[in-house]
Write a protein that holds these residues in place. Structure first.
Motif, short mmCIF file in Angstrom:
data_model
loop_
_atom_site.label_atom_id
_atom_site.label_comp_id
_atom_site.label_asym_id
_atom_site.label_seq_id
_atom_site.Cartn_x
_atom_site.Cartn_y
_atom_site.Cartn_z
N GLY A 1 18.21 -47.19 5.74
CA GLY A 1 17.13 -46.52 6.46
C GLY A 1 16.16 -45.82 5.51
N THR A 2 16.73 -45.12 4.52
CA THR A 2 15.88 -44.42 3.55
C THR A 2 15.02 -45.41 2.76
OG1 THR A 2 17.52 -42.65 3.33
CG2 THR A 2 15.91 -42.89 1.56
N ALA A 3 15.65 -46.47 2.26
CA ALA A 3 14.91 -47.45 1.46
C ALA A 3 13.84 -48.14 2.28
CB ALA A 3 15.89 -48.49 0.89
N ASN A 4 14.18 -48.51 3.50
CA ASN A 4 13.24 -49.22 4.37
C ASN A 4 12.01 -48.36 4.67
OD1 ASN A 4 12.47 -51.49 5.95
ND2 ASN A 4 13.13 -50.42 7.80
N GLN A 5 12.25 -47.09 4.98
CA GLN A 5 11.13 -46.23 5.37
C GLN A 5 10.32 -45.73 4.18
OE1 GLN A 5 11.77 -47.71 8.33
NE2 GLN A 5 10.09 -46.26 8.55
N LEU A 6 10.96 -45.56 3.03
CA LEU A 6 10.18 -45.24 1.83
C LEU A 6 9.28 -46.40 1.47
CD1 LEU A 6 12.75 -43.39 -0.47
CD2 LEU A 6 10.77 -42.41 0.71
N LEU A 7 9.79 -47.62 1.65
CA LEU A 7 8.99 -48.81 1.41
C LEU A 7 7.82 -48.88 2.40
CD1 LEU A 7 8.93 -51.30 -0.40
CD2 LEU A 7 10.35 -52.49 1.27
N ALA A 8 8.07 -48.48 3.65
CA ALA A 8 7.00 -48.45 4.65
C ALA A 8 5.93 -47.44 4.26
CB ALA A 8 7.57 -48.09 6.02
N GLY A 9 6.37 -46.27 3.79
CA GLY A 9 5.41 -45.26 3.35
C GLY A 9 4.58 -45.73 2.18
N ILE A 10 5.23 -46.45 1.24
CA ILE A 10 4.51 -47.00 0.09
C ILE A 10 3.49 -48.04 0.55
CG2 ILE A 10 4.78 -48.42 -1.97
CD1 ILE A 10 7.48 -46.98 -2.41
N ALA A 11 3.88 -48.87 1.52
CA ALA A 11 2.96 -49.88 2.05
C ALA A 11 1.73 -49.22 2.68
CB ALA A 11 3.66 -50.75 3.09
N LEU A 12 1.95 -48.15 3.42
CA LEU A 12 0.83 -47.41 4.03
C LEU A 12 -0.02 -46.73 2.95
CD1 LEU A 12 2.74 -45.85 7.05
CD2 LEU A 12 0.89 -47.53 7.19
N CYS A 13 0.64 -46.29 1.88
CA CYS A 13 -0.08 -45.68 0.76
C CYS A 13 -0.99 -46.71 0.08
CB CYS A 13 0.94 -45.13 -0.23
SG CYS A 13 0.23 -44.20 -1.59
N ALA B 1 1.77 -39.96 5.88
CA ALA B 1 2.22 -38.59 5.67
C ALA B 1 3.46 -38.29 6.52
CB ALA B 1 1.10 -37.61 6.01
N PHE B 2 3.44 -38.76 7.78
CA PHE B 2 4.58 -38.52 8.67
C PHE B 2 5.82 -39.26 8.20
CE2 PHE B 2 7.20 -39.73 12.32
CZ PHE B 2 7.51 -38.48 12.83
N VAL B 3 5.65 -40.54 7.87
CA VAL B 3 6.80 -41.36 7.44
C VAL B 3 7.39 -40.81 6.14
CG1 VAL B 3 7.48 -43.63 6.56
CG2 VAL B 3 6.07 -43.46 8.60
N MET B 4 6.55 -40.47 5.18
CA MET B 4 7.05 -39.97 3.91
C MET B 4 7.75 -38.63 4.07
SD MET B 4 6.89 -41.85 1.29
CE MET B 4 6.05 -43.13 0.37
N ALA B 5 7.16 -37.72 4.85
CA ALA B 5 7.78 -36.40 5.05
C ALA B 5 9.13 -36.54 5.74
CB ALA B 5 6.85 -35.52 5.87
N THR B 6 9.18 -37.37 6.78
CA THR B 6 10.43 -37.57 7.52
C THR B 6 11.49 -38.23 6.65
OG1 THR B 6 9.14 -37.85 9.55
CG2 THR B 6 11.42 -38.58 9.60
N THR B 7 11.10 -39.26 5.92
CA THR B 7 12.07 -40.03 5.14
C THR B 7 12.59 -39.25 3.94
OG1 THR B 7 10.87 -42.03 5.78
CG2 THR B 7 12.51 -42.26 4.06
N LEU B 8 11.71 -38.54 3.26
CA LEU B 8 12.16 -37.75 2.11
C LEU B 8 13.09 -36.63 2.56
CD1 LEU B 8 8.85 -37.54 0.02
CD2 LEU B 8 10.95 -38.78 -0.59
N THR B 9 12.80 -36.06 3.74
CA THR B 9 13.70 -35.05 4.31
C THR B 9 15.06 -35.65 4.61
OG1 THR B 9 11.83 -33.88 5.31
CG2 THR B 9 14.02 -33.39 6.18
#
Length: 420
Positions: free
Chosen positions: A317-329, A352-360
């Motif tokens: 989950g962490t890897a998938n969503q960090l990757l999603a945040g990077i794609a949006l970046c 911003a939402f995905v990165m904040a949620t996923t890093l948390t």
């Protein structure tokens, strides 16, 4: 249709769909025929077959296997989804899972984290998926006739996936909570919950399999779907058929994930290898395609064969969503570079939402789940592996965001000057 009998789409579709229906209809008879032993394969052999399939499928041209297979399986997928929706409307199943459980603040037997951020991560794995971002840039473009079709394809695919999520949620929550937990939690952990199953023994007898401790979610979804289908008029005696049909339905998604994921990973390895040997990055270079696909296939095949895929699964989950945040970046940077900064909020806000949620979530995983794991006998290695890789992924994501902000701050003033 791409190389042979070009343009005969209706002909190929008719043949494919008819054969698909016949395979589904007579599949149960095969299981009770003299041919059954030939299709009864041990876990190790199945894993090796899937490994070989993923390796071959990731090398073959998209038009030869991936495209026609996904095209035909889409009839099965969409047909099943429509049938499930109709079944839910007719049966109107009671949702037995309460809106809130005692686990909303954490400590749940399946996902030990609290409602925030882990429920958001679970939803985002389908809604804003990093894996989907890779596929959209690696394989989907090869199957699009023209660029103007992309918006329609993407939008409709998003709606269908959201629709599937709602139907799956209804099917799963139509089970009694104790039965649901008994399926999705290992036996020793379930015993600590103080719950008594309600209908699980009867369901196990109906499907012909032991359902206790079948973790992962696939079995509980299949049981929920089968329960709805058998509640339709005239289908009460088909529980075992619909259960195995639902398992096959889920397997279609898994096969797609295997070969598509292996193909995308192959592209990334080839691109990385191209930094040291330029011809290696060419996707039409057969030796490099074989080498990179073999590395990926053997990698995930090893984890499945040894049973140690659970070591890295919590990081998915962490890897998938960090990757999603990077794609949006990356998308935000692309929009700014195009000189259309006024539209950057379209990707910047969800990023911003995905990165904040996923890093948390990643930090809470390290603090509450992985560190305690290092103190348990037999789980120390798993805990340290999860901590190291999660920390590395977090650091990489933060570096990419910081560097992107630097680029944005450098590009935006220049764009404003051009406007004035």
């Amino acid at each position: 249709m791409y190389r042979f009998r070009k343009g005969r789409i209706v002909e190929a579709t008719a043949i494919g769909v008819i054969l698909l229906i016949l395979a589904v209809y007579f599949g149960k008879d095969i299981a009770h025929s003299p041919l059954a032993p030939y299709f009864t394969i041990q876990k190790t052999k199945i894993t090796i077959f899937i490994l070989v399939y993923g390796f071959i499928a990731s090398i073959l041209p998209v038009w030869l296997l991936l495209c026609p297979r996904d095209y035909l399986s889409s009839f099965m997928k969409i047909g099943t989804i429509v049938f499930l929706a109709i079944g839910i409307i007719i049966v109107n199943p009671e949702l037995k899972m309460p809106a809130f459980t005692g686990f909303i603040h954490g400590g749940g037997p399946i996902i030990p984290g609290a409602l925030f951020p882990f429920t958001f991560i679970t939803i985002a794995c389908g809604a804003i998926s990093g894996f989907h971002a890779l596929v959209a840039s690696g394989t989907s473009p090869k199957m699009v006739s023209k660029e103007s079709d992309i918006k329609t394809i993407g939008f409709v695919a998003m709606l269908i996936e959201g629709f599937i999520a709602i139907l799956a949620l209804i099917a799963a929550t139509a089970l009694f909570p104790a039965d649901y937990f008994a399926i999705n939690v290992p036996g020793p952990i379930f015993e600590t919950l103080g719950l008594n199953t309600v209908n699980l023994d009867h369901l196990s007898a109906q499907v012909g399999e032991t359902l206790n401790g079948r973790t992962g979610g696939a079995v509980s979804l299949a049981v929920g779907m089968a329960q709805i289908f058998t509640a339709l008029p005239g289908m009460g005696h088909l529980m075992d058929y619909w259960y195995h049909f639902a398992i096959m339905f889920e397997a279609l998604f898994i096969l797609t994930t295997i070969d598509t994921g292996t193909r995308v990973a192959r592209f990334m390895i080839q691109e990385f290898g191209g930094r040291f040997y330029k011809p290696f990055e060419r996707v039409d270079n057969l030796p490099s395609a074989v080498i990179s696909s073999a590395l990926i296939s053997c990698g995930w095949g090893y984890f499945v064969l040894t049973g140690s895929i659970s070591t890295i699964w919590p990081m998915f989950g962490t890897a998938n969503q960090l990757l999603a945040g990077i794609a949006l970046c990356v998308g935000t940077t692309f929009i700014i570079k195009l000189g259309r900064a006024r539209y950057m909020w379209v990707t910047l806000v969800p990023m911003a939402f995905v990165m904040a949620t996923t890093l948390t979530a990643a930090w809470l995983n390290i603090k509450n789940n992985y560190l305690p794991l290092t103190q348990k006998d037999g789980f120390a290695v798993q805990g340290y592996v999860n901590i190291i890789f999660t920390a590395v992924m977090m650091a990489c994501a933060v570096i990419i965001i910081a560097d992107s902000i630097r680029v944005w701050m450098k590009t935006l003033p220049a764009e404003r000057k051009e406007r004035t």
